[in-house]
Scaffold this active site. Structure first.
Site, short mmCIF file in Angstrom:
data_model
loop_
_atom_site.label_atom_id
_atom_site.label_comp_id
_atom_site.label_asym_id
_atom_site.label_seq_id
_atom_site.Cartn_x
_atom_site.Cartn_y
_atom_site.Cartn_z
N HIS A 1 8.33 18.22 -9.49
CA HIS A 1 8.84 16.93 -9.96
C HIS A 1 10.32 16.84 -9.55
CE1 HIS A 1 5.46 16.81 -12.80
NE2 HIS A 1 5.79 15.58 -13.10
N ASP B 1 -0.03 9.69 -13.48
CA ASP B 1 0.94 10.51 -14.22
C ASP B 1 0.45 10.83 -15.63
OD1 ASP B 1 3.23 11.99 -14.37
OD2 ASP B 1 4.60 10.31 -14.64
N HIS C 1 6.85 12.22 -7.60
CA HIS C 1 7.72 11.02 -7.65
C HIS C 1 8.65 10.94 -6.43
CE1 HIS C 1 6.29 10.29 -11.76
NE2 HIS C 1 6.49 11.57 -11.99
N HIS D 1 -1.63 13.56 -9.19
CA HIS D 1 -0.55 13.76 -10.17
C HIS D 1 -0.95 13.16 -11.51
CE1 HIS D 1 3.98 14.28 -10.85
NE2 HIS D 1 3.47 13.87 -12.00
N GLU E 1 12.96 11.73 -9.56
CA GLU E 1 12.30 10.68 -10.35
C GLU E 1 13.40 9.87 -11.06
OE1 GLU E 1 9.72 12.14 -13.47
OE2 GLU E 1 8.95 10.15 -13.93
N HIS F 1 -1.16 14.47 -15.75
CA HIS F 1 -0.90 15.54 -16.73
C HIS F 1 -2.03 15.58 -17.75
CE1 HIS F 1 3.38 16.35 -15.58
NE2 HIS F 1 3.23 15.15 -15.06
ZN LIG Z 1 4.47 14.08 -13.83
#
Ligand SMILES: [Zn+2]
Length: 314
Positions: free
Chosen positions: A174, A256, A198, A16, A177, A18
């Site tokens: 996602h 992340d 998450h 995970h 979270e 980005h």
């Molecule tokens: Zn993310």
């Protein structure tokens, strides 16, 4: 490859992360609204940065529209010529292939739908299908979290996930979270999610939590991110990860958005250790990541063999 001395986990797996949260800050300055060279550079440098952190398998995610210059972009960007979402994906695939070769790691990618732009989702899933043979392994949903009674995951969005499912494209979402556990339920029941990004708030529903344990739903946990974003309490001893680890939940540890959050995977492992996770539990999470990855059968077999060589059997 030189691993930092504090880092005892030399072989890492990251599920995970980005791409747009992993751009080196000096590169951000060079990018203005979608440009082939800039996007190619981001993806290539990403591979180098992963390799330096000891990551040997990674799935990197991004939304192709946000890196293009054909949508909602100022006129000056368009003047440089069109750089469509499809061009973005082709460019990223090229750069990741080259980066993976040059820096000795396996890289796959995930295309993100954005909850606030459901009109992009049909194109996202069609790009997933077109580039499936180039390492695009899954579809994701990112952006604003689920709100009960005000579902931002509009029809076109869910339709894209159904289409992904029908065509053997993997799904991660996602959910849970900052938003409530219902988002996780929604992802599992209506979006064919195989993994949850998450998902911390799943613990608010004992029934859903036990279902996730039973069905071995994989949670992509991002410890440092979860605290910085306010998704989890600042008191790390109250972090849901502790329960996940003790209850044998299927999870991985991830960064992340490493540049925005100024973290790296070694740092996330250290934080997990401070929460009381043992080295064995952290290593187990690396194996979980490999098993829950969307790698091809052959990639997965090699990855697990490498991990067994480094850490022993888990
Ligand atoms: Zn993310």
């Amino acid at each position: 490859m030189t691993a930092a001395p504090r880092d005892k986990f030399s072989y890492k797996v990251e599920l995970h992360i980005h791409l747009d949260g992993a751009i080196r800050s000096e590169t951000i300055l060079d990018i203005s609204n979608g440009d082939k060279d800039a996007v190619s550079r981001i993806a290539y440098e990403f591979c180098e940065d992963c390799s330096r952190s000891g990551i040997r398998y990674v799935e990197v995610r991004y939304n192709p529209h946000l890196l293009s210059n054909t949508l909602d972009k100022p006129d000056f960007a368009r003047e440089r010529g069109d750089f469509s979402p499809r061009d973005v994906v082709a460019t990223v695939c090229d750069a990741l292939e080259k980066g993976g070769r040059d820096f000795n790691l396996t890289v796959n990618s995930i295309l993100c739908c954005m909850t606030h732009r459901p009109e992009w989702s049909a194109e996202i899933v069609s790009l997933c299908r077109e580039f499936q043979h180039r390492g695009v392994v899954a579809i994701d949903s990112a952006g604003q979290d689920f709100e009960p009674g005000k579902d931002p995951l509009l029809c076109r969005h869910k339709k894209a996930f159904k289409e992904a499912y029908d065509h053997g494209i993997h799904r991660t979402v996602h959910a849970g979270e900052n938003g409530p556990y219902e988002g996780v339920q929604e992802a599992l029941d209506h979006m064919y999610a195989e993994r949850i990004g998450h998902g911390y708030h799943v613990t608010d529903s004992p029934a859903l939590y036990s279902r996730c344990k039973k069905e071995r739903v994989h949670f992509e946990i991002c410890p440092i991110s979860s605290i910085i974003t306010g998704a989890c309490p600042v008191d790390i001893m109250k972090h849901p990860l502790i329960g996940f680890a003790n209850d044998g939940v299927n999870f991985s540890l991830n960064t992340d958005d490493p540049i925005i959050l100024d973290n790296d995977l070694a740092g996330d492992y250290v934080l997990a250790g401070k929460m009381g996770l043992s080295d064995e539990q952290i290593i187990k999470s690396i194996f979980n990541a490999a098993r829950a990855s969307f790698a091809t059968e052959e990639q997965k077999k090699n990855l697990l063999a490498d991990l067994a060589e480094v850490y022993g059997d888990y």
